[in-house]
Design an enzyme around this catalytic site. Structure first.
Site, PDB file in Angstrom:
ATOM      1  CB  SER A   8      -0.902   0.004   1.239  1.00 56.13           C
ATOM      2  OG  SER A   8      -1.778   1.111   1.209  1.00 56.13           O
ATOM      3  CD  GLU A   9      -1.041   4.443  -3.372  1.00 53.37           C
ATOM      4  OE1 GLU A   9      -1.624   5.328  -3.998  1.00 53.37           O
ATOM      5  OE2 GLU A   9      -1.212   3.235  -3.588  1.00 53.37           O
TER       6      GLU A   9
END
Length: 221
Positions: free
Chosen positions: A50-51
């Site tokens: 997840s960024e």
């Protein structure tokens, strides 16, 4: 046409999950794509990124088990596997821009027959911005678009995007509740079809020329 929104999203997420391969590092975009983590076979080892700074993201938690301090890039509660790790966004985007992400799964407002993607703004509406999408579509080795086939009955797969683009010619695969479409040099190739629809219906809901695979098969969900 599948009118049940939740059923449509479930179909899409299940089919995208089948597209992923053991050992891959996969980024899930906000919204519908995050559902993909819920449908990974237990014998598979897929590492989700997840960024906002997680590698090793797990499935969505039950409401009474959610940790308010653990959220994905969309701000939704998530879980982290025992071997997961947290880091700042600069490290996260180094992974993305460095080409280390095997697959990114993103939603979209529009996709066209050239593989152009528009997924960040509708002119005149307030939105938070492009986020990490512009980095993901260029840094990931494969880009899967996971989205409903239409929006209020209007096609989202077009001959040419009318909204501002996120990226040009970066979509590799489009998965909707009605079928699976590959983006190839000649255009859009329908390779799988939902058993509850027809080629004619899909064509009527697609505002782009649609090629039909000689090996067209039922959608694997």
């Amino acid at each position: 046409m599948i009118n049940d929104k939740n059923l449509a999203k479930e179909i899409i997420a299940k089919r995208v999950a089948r597209e992923l391969k053991n050992g891959q590092l996969v980024n899930l975009g906000v919204g519908l794509p995050t559902m993909v983590a819920d449908y990974i076979p237990k014998n598979f080892k897929i590492t989700f990124q997840s960024e906002n700074g997680i590698v090793g993201m797990g499935a969505s938690p039950k409401i009474n088990e959610a940790d308010k301090d653990v959220v994905n890039a969309g701000g939704d509660y998530t879980t982290v596997l025992p071997d997961g790790t947290f880091f700042d966004s600069s490290v996260s985007f180094s992974l993305i821009r460095g080409g280390h992400v095997d697959v990114t799964v993103l939603g979209a407002l529009q996709v066209d027959e050239k593989g152009n993607i528009a997924n960040w703004i509708v002119p005149g509406k307030m939105l938070s911005g492009m986020g990490g999408a512009m980095d993901l579509v260029n840094g990931a080795k494969k880009v899967i678009i996971a989205m409903r086939h239409t929006n209020k009955g209007q096609p989202k797969i077009l001959k040419k995007c009318t909204l501002p683009l996120t990226a040009k010619s970066q979509a590799n695969l489009i998965v909707t509740e009605l079928g699976v479409i590959e983006v190839i040099n000649d255009g859009l190739l329908l390779t799988e079809i939902n058993k509850n629809t027809t080629i004619d219906e899909i064509r009527s809901l697609t505002a782009a020329d649609l090629l039909i695979s000689n090996e067209l098969r039922p959608m694997a969900v």
